[in-house]
Design a protein around this motif. Structure first.
Motif, PDB file in Angstrom:
ATOM      1  N   TYR A  23     -20.069  41.255  28.873  1.00 45.36           N
ATOM      2  CA  TYR A  23     -19.747  42.123  30.007  1.00 45.36           C
ATOM      3  C   TYR A  23     -20.127  41.528  31.358  1.00 45.36           C
ATOM      4  O   TYR A  23     -19.845  42.126  32.392  1.00 45.36           O
ATOM      5  CB  TYR A  23     -20.455  43.488  29.864  1.00 45.36           C
ATOM      6  CG  TYR A  23     -20.058  44.331  28.664  1.00 45.36           C
ATOM      7  CD1 TYR A  23     -18.905  44.079  27.935  1.00 45.36           C
ATOM      8  CD2 TYR A  23     -20.837  45.419  28.290  1.00 45.36           C
ATOM      9  CE1 TYR A  23     -18.556  44.866  26.846  1.00 45.36           C
ATOM     10  CE2 TYR A  23     -20.493  46.221  27.211  1.00 45.36           C
ATOM     11  CZ  TYR A  23     -19.359  45.936  26.483  1.00 45.36           C
ATOM     12  OH  TYR A  23     -19.018  46.735  25.419  1.00 45.36           O
ATOM     13  N   VAL A  58     -28.524  42.915  30.698  1.00 46.67           N
ATOM     14  CA  VAL A  58     -29.382  43.955  31.267  1.00 46.67           C
ATOM     15  C   VAL A  58     -30.785  43.904  30.636  1.00 46.67           C
ATOM     16  O   VAL A  58     -31.003  43.201  29.645  1.00 46.67           O
ATOM     17  CB  VAL A  58     -28.745  45.362  31.119  1.00 46.67           C
ATOM     18  CG1 VAL A  58     -27.527  45.495  32.021  1.00 46.67           C
ATOM     19  CG2 VAL A  58     -28.383  45.656  29.671  1.00 46.67           C
ATOM     20  N   CYS A  83     -29.663  49.127  31.922  1.00 44.00           N
ATOM     21  CA  CYS A  83     -28.667  50.017  31.320  1.00 44.00           C
ATOM     22  C   CYS A  83     -29.203  51.448  31.377  1.00 44.00           C
ATOM     23  O   CYS A  83     -30.237  51.736  30.758  1.00 44.00           O
ATOM     24  CB  CYS A  83     -28.449  49.598  29.869  1.00 44.00           C
ATOM     25  SG  CYS A  83     -27.517  50.807  28.913  1.00 44.00           S
ATOM     26  N   PRO A  84     -28.529  52.359  32.085  1.00 43.92           N
ATOM     27  CA  PRO A  84     -29.052  53.735  32.158  1.00 43.92           C
ATOM     28  C   PRO A  84     -29.196  54.379  30.777  1.00 43.92           C
ATOM     29  O   PRO A  84     -30.171  55.080  30.509  1.00 43.92           O
ATOM     30  CB  PRO A  84     -28.013  54.481  32.999  1.00 43.92           C
ATOM     31  CG  PRO A  84     -27.203  53.432  33.680  1.00 43.92           C
ATOM     32  CD  PRO A  84     -27.284  52.182  32.856  1.00 43.92           C
ATOM     33  N   MET A  85     -28.229  54.114  29.880  1.00 42.84           N
ATOM     34  CA  MET A  85     -28.286  54.754  28.561  1.00 42.84           C
ATOM     35  C   MET A  85     -29.533  54.342  27.770  1.00 42.84           C
ATOM     36  O   MET A  85     -30.027  55.119  26.943  1.00 42.84           O
ATOM     37  CB  MET A  85     -27.034  54.400  27.750  1.00 42.84           C
ATOM     38  CG  MET A  85     -26.957  55.139  26.439  1.00 42.84           C
ATOM     39  SD  MET A  85     -25.493  54.719  25.499  1.00 42.84           S
ATOM     40  CE  MET A  85     -25.912  53.087  24.915  1.00 42.84           C
ATOM     41  N   ASN A 111     -29.223  49.196  22.075  1.00 41.08           N
ATOM     42  CA  ASN A 111     -29.120  49.423  23.526  1.00 41.08           C
ATOM     43  C   ASN A 111     -30.138  50.484  23.943  1.00 41.08           C
ATOM     44  O   ASN A 111     -29.798  51.631  24.222  1.00 41.08           O
ATOM     45  CB  ASN A 111     -27.717  49.910  23.900  1.00 41.08           C
ATOM     46  CG  ASN A 111     -26.658  48.868  23.680  1.00 41.08           C
ATOM     47  OD1 ASN A 111     -26.831  47.959  22.869  1.00 41.08           O
ATOM     48  ND2 ASN A 111     -25.553  48.971  24.387  1.00 41.08           N
ATOM     49  N   HIS A 170     -21.987  55.413  30.742  1.00 39.72           N
ATOM     50  CA  HIS A 170     -21.051  55.916  31.759  1.00 39.72           C
ATOM     51  C   HIS A 170     -19.779  55.082  31.839  1.00 39.72           C
ATOM     52  O   HIS A 170     -18.751  55.546  32.335  1.00 39.72           O
ATOM     53  CB  HIS A 170     -21.741  55.991  33.126  1.00 39.72           C
ATOM     54  CG  HIS A 170     -22.099  54.650  33.701  1.00 39.72           C
ATOM     55  ND1 HIS A 170     -21.310  54.015  34.620  1.00 39.72           N
ATOM     56  CD2 HIS A 170     -23.127  53.810  33.459  1.00 39.72           C
ATOM     57  CE1 HIS A 170     -21.848  52.841  34.930  1.00 39.72           C
ATOM     58  NE2 HIS A 170     -22.955  52.702  34.237  1.00 39.72           N
ATOM     59  N   VAL A 171     -19.830  53.851  31.340  1.00 39.32           N
ATOM     60  CA  VAL A 171     -18.626  53.002  31.352  1.00 39.32           C
ATOM     61  C   VAL A 171     -17.669  53.466  30.248  1.00 39.32           C
ATOM     62  O   VAL A 171     -16.489  53.749  30.499  1.00 39.32           O
ATOM     63  CB  VAL A 171     -19.008  51.515  31.135  1.00 39.32           C
ATOM     64  CG1 VAL A 171     -17.759  50.647  31.048  1.00 39.32           C
ATOM     65  CG2 VAL A 171     -19.942  51.040  32.232  1.00 39.32           C
ATOM     66  N   HIS A 172     -18.189  53.588  29.030  1.00 42.27           N
ATOM     67  CA  HIS A 172     -17.315  53.964  27.914  1.00 42.27           C
ATOM     68  C   HIS A 172     -16.848  55.420  28.005  1.00 42.27           C
ATOM     69  O   HIS A 172     -15.738  55.735  27.571  1.00 42.27           O
ATOM     70  CB  HIS A 172     -18.017  53.672  26.579  1.00 42.27           C
ATOM     71  CG  HIS A 172     -18.118  52.193  26.319  1.00 42.27           C
ATOM     72  ND1 HIS A 172     -19.192  51.439  26.745  1.00 42.27           N
ATOM     73  CD2 HIS A 172     -17.254  51.329  25.743  1.00 42.27           C
ATOM     74  CE1 HIS A 172     -18.979  50.167  26.410  1.00 42.27           C
ATOM     75  NE2 HIS A 172     -17.823  50.074  25.798  1.00 42.27           N
ATOM     76  N   GLU A 197     -18.819  53.508  21.528  1.00 41.70           N
ATOM     77  CA  GLU A 197     -19.543  54.258  22.563  1.00 41.70           C
ATOM     78  C   GLU A 197     -18.585  55.192  23.311  1.00 41.70           C
ATOM     79  O   GLU A 197     -19.009  55.958  24.171  1.00 41.70           O
ATOM     80  CB  GLU A 197     -20.210  53.311  23.570  1.00 41.70           C
ATOM     81  CG  GLU A 197     -21.450  52.624  23.030  1.00 41.70           C
ATOM     82  CD  GLU A 197     -22.013  51.580  23.980  1.00 41.70           C
ATOM     83  OE1 GLU A 197     -21.869  51.726  25.205  1.00 41.70           O
ATOM     84  OE2 GLU A 197     -22.592  50.597  23.489  1.00 41.70           O
ATOM     85  N   CYS A 256     -19.210  47.916  34.360  1.00 46.18           N
ATOM     86  CA  CYS A 256     -20.656  48.108  34.231  1.00 46.18           C
ATOM     87  C   CYS A 256     -21.305  47.434  35.427  1.00 46.18           C
ATOM     88  O   CYS A 256     -21.437  46.201  35.474  1.00 46.18           O
ATOM     89  CB  CYS A 256     -21.188  47.512  32.921  1.00 46.18           C
ATOM     90  SG  CYS A 256     -22.978  47.752  32.803  1.00 46.18           S
ATOM     91  N   MET A 259     -24.316  45.076  34.623  1.00 47.46           N
ATOM     92  CA  MET A 259     -23.970  43.743  34.106  1.00 47.46           C
ATOM     93  C   MET A 259     -23.451  42.851  35.233  1.00 47.46           C
ATOM     94  O   MET A 259     -23.697  41.641  35.241  1.00 47.46           O
ATOM     95  CB  MET A 259     -22.896  43.863  33.026  1.00 47.46           C
ATOM     96  CG  MET A 259     -23.405  44.456  31.740  1.00 47.46           C
ATOM     97  SD  MET A 259     -24.391  43.253  30.826  1.00 47.46           S
ATOM     98  CE  MET A 259     -24.549  44.099  29.258  1.00 47.46           C
TER      99      MET A 259
HETATM  100  S1  SF4 Z   1     -21.696  48.998  29.404  1.00 46.13           S
HETATM  101 FE1  SF4 Z   1     -22.793  50.924  29.147  1.00 46.13          FE
HETATM  102  S2  SF4 Z   1     -24.193  50.577  27.406  1.00 46.13           S
HETATM  103 FE2  SF4 Z   1     -23.486  48.557  28.134  1.00 46.13          FE
HETATM  104  S3  SF4 Z   1     -25.082  47.933  29.596  1.00 46.13           S
HETATM  105 FE3  SF4 Z   1     -23.452  48.921  30.806  1.00 46.13          FE
HETATM  106  S4  SF4 Z   1     -24.134  51.076  30.957  1.00 46.13           S
HETATM  107 FE4  SF4 Z   1     -25.327  50.131  29.291  1.00 46.13          FE
END
Ligand code: SF4
Length: 299
Positions: A23, A58, A83-85, A111, A170-172, A197, A256, A259
């Motif tokens: 990514y 990340v 990564c917020p998640m 993750n 939030h991306v997926h 995701e 993202c 990333m």
């Molecule tokens: S794509 Fe989603 S899960 Fe992957 S690093 Fe970015 S925010 Fe986190």
């Protein structure tokens, strides 16, 4: 001297290997020694001989590399790429579930922060989650932090009882069934490739569901020529390298932004200054390494 020349000189001087996630920006993937998803990169990190690992991804990825390689120096080009998640789970709820279900297994997607991993029985990735969950003796599964991946795995392992956590990427989750249908209407021959995701509504439209590596392999082996890609579009760099004549469409998803914080200049800077070092307190490292090692055994 160009930034790439500087990186090449410094990687020799520092005895460093550069790992990049699919990514990150194309130009960063292009200079990396290894490119892959988080599981592949965490395995590679345990195999490389270099003393220093530069992790272009990340923060939790750098942490996983450090957990598995305490003797190595792990540096991140941008310490703020997070990564917020990876943080989205409530320890209190995990403890309550452990009280409620005596045979509970806390299954933690890779993750996630090192802190969250310390509360888990086993880690999983999007590629091995189904196999690992099936192989556990436990009947009750608390899946953290990603609810969508948890729901997808639960749909494949109906014999177990799942408790879900409300974390998400939030991306997926920016990929909607409505948008996928619009793109499909424009490109009716395109197959829909979906990362788990994404929501179950998007997964329901998929011709293939799998990790980023799984999606890349599927495209490489498929006879189909057009694809709608439902994951972070950084994966396009590898897809186009492998299959330049095939066509790829997005579904209007977000990038993202974390990333994308990783740049060539930051890679050069991190190698030069050797400042952005991932450090983990030994007790926490040991506790977080147990579920990761169990994953490597079971997966
Ligand atoms: S794509 Fe989603 S899960 Fe992957 S690093 Fe970015 S925010 Fe986190």
């Amino acid at each position: 001297m160009s930034t790439i020349d500087k990186i090449n000189q410094l990687r020799k001087e520092r005895d460093a290997v550069i790992l990049a996630h699919y990514y990150v920006d194309d130009e960063v993937q292009a200079i990396a020694d290894y490119v892959g998803d988080s599981f592949y990169l965490s395995k590679i990190a345990t195999m490389v001989k270099a003393k220093t690992i530069v992790f272009c991804g990340v923060f939790f990825m750098g942490e996983s590399a450090k957990i598995l390689n305490p003797e190595k120096t792990v540096i991140l080009p941008d310490m703020g790429a997070d990564c917020p998640m990876a943080h989205m789970a409530d320890i209190r709820k995990i403890n309550e579930a452990r009280e409620q279900y005596k045979d509970l297994a806390v299954v933690c997607y890779i993750n996630s922060t090192a802190e969250l991993k310390t509360y888990a029985d086993v880690c999983v990735t999007s590629s091995n989650a189904m196999k690992i969950v099936k192989s556990l003796p436990n009947q009750h599964i608390y899946f953290i932090p990603d609810e969508n991946l948890g729901r997808y795995i639960a749909s494949k392992v109906p014999e177990k009882h799942f408790i879900f956590n409300d974390g998400y990427c939030h991306v997926h989750t920016s990929i909607t069934a409505k948008n996928v249908n619009i793109v499909k209407g424009i490109h009716p021959r395109a197959q829909v490739l979906v990362h788990p995701e994404c929501t179950m509504e998007v997964i329901a439209l998929a011709d293939y569901v799998g990790s980023t590596s799984g999606i890349i392999n599927y495209v490489a082996e498929s006879r189909n020529k057009e694809f709608i890609v439902c994951t972070e579009m950084g994966v396009l760099y590898e897809l186009q390298l492998k299959k330049p004549k095939k066509r790829f469409y997005d579904a209007g998803q977000k990038q993202c932004s974390d990333m994308k914080r990783v740049t060539l200049e930051k890679v050069a800077d991190a190698l030069e200054k050797m400042e952005n070092v991932v450090e983990l307190e030994e007790g926490k490292r040991l506790a977080a390494s147990k579920p990761l090692e169990r994953m490597l055994e079971l997966g």
